[in-house]
Design a protein around this motif. Structure first.
Motif: not given
Length: 318
Positions: A28, A178-179, A181-182
């Motif tokens: 990420d 979630a990844r 989103y961040h």
């Protein structure tokens, strides 16, 4: 789920500058760096082509031998150059997109975050507080000037290299939603100020373009107006048309005092003597000082003006 090399290459080809292959492989930090720099300014995206097989193997659980077998990664000139470059890039973007934020706050914060982002690519990281502290102290020495982005980035890079290390093994990986989103929040924080700045500049350009036709028209009419005024001064036009209160008349043949007298009496120019006397009598009754003690100064002034206007027009036309 096992990662496939063919899928990784496909994502690299289709969305490599946006880091899609890094998202697929769970990298990420690398993906965010590519999103904000468009694949490391293009060169990093091409460089990824040779590293995809090893990254796919790592994502599938293969162990990577660490240099020197210690807890401190070996110094990488490529990573060091990337830290300095991205730090300068982030600092310049902060100066461009956040002009209303004090430079002593926006510049070192942006530079430090850029250096820290490069430091966290792959299995390495560094101590963010030390990196940010070096950036803020250096920026303070240069009083937040725009040219301070380079020394600030160098200082932050040195601090990051001095405190570099490996990420703890076995860290749980968040879910894909979630990844994403961040990553989206990080991209929004980076792009929103630049977008607002761009819209503000576009609005200014649009206003200029809208005013351009009128300015061109005025410019084209300037010679015509200048010629007309010159003709009036030379008497070529035989007098100019003067408008007052919606009434047009030829100014030639009447003195300014007579024109003013007709205006005071509220009569059209050239009105007969009977109208002059009648208007004078009516207005004198209205503005006589004895009838306007509450506004004596104004009444006296108007009374004198009426008397002078009547004297000017009472006789025959001169």
């Amino acid at each position: 789920m096992a990662k496939r090399l063919l899928v990784a290459y496909g994502l690299w080809a289709l969305g490599g500058p946006l880091g899609l292959h890094h998202i697929y492989l769970g990298r990420d930090s690398h993906a965010l760096l590519w999103m904000l720099t468009l694949g490391g300014f293009g060169g990093g995206w091409l460089w990824d082509f040779w590293h995809l097989p090893s990254w796919v193997a790592t994502a599938n659980g293969a162990r990577v031998a660490r240099a020197h077998g210690g807890t401190v990664p070996a110094l990488s000139p490529l990573r060091l150059v990337g830290q300095v470059t991205v730090g300068v890039y982030f600092g310049l973007m902060a100066a461009l997109g956040l002009p209303w934020v004090p430079a002593l706050l926006a510049q070192p914060l942006a530079v430090g975050l850029g250096v820290q982002l490069v430091s966290s690519v792959g299995d390495q990281t560094s101590r963010a507080p030390n990196t940010l502290a070096a950036a803020f102290l250096t920026s303070l020495l240069f009083q937040g000037r725009v040219l301070a982005v380079l020394p600030t980035s160098l200082a932050a890079t040195i601090a990051a290299q001095r405190h570099r290390g490996y990420k703890p093994p076995g860290m749980p990986r968040p879910r894909l939603a979630a990844r994403l989103y961040h990553l989206g929040l990080a991209c929004l924080a980076f792009a929103a100020p630049l977008a607002c700045r761009g819209l503000y500049g576009a609005a200014g350009v649009l206003g200029t373009l809208m005013a351009l036709p009128r300015a061109v028209t005025e410019l084209l009419l300037t010679p015509i107006r200048a010629g007309w005024h010159l003709a009036e001064l030379l008497g070529v036009t035989g007098g100019s048309s003067v408008c007052e209160g919606g009434t047009s008349f030829q100014a030639s043949g009447w003195s300014e005092r007579q024109l003013r007298a007709y205006e005071v009496l509220g009569l059209p120019v050239g009105s007969p003597a009977e109208d002059v006397h009648r208007s004078y009598r009516d207005l004198v009754k209205v503005w006589h000082p004895d009838h306007n003690r509450h506004r004596a100064e104004e009444a006296e002034r108007r009374f004198i003006e009426l008397h002078e206007a009547h004297e000017e027009l009472a006789g025959p036309r001169r």
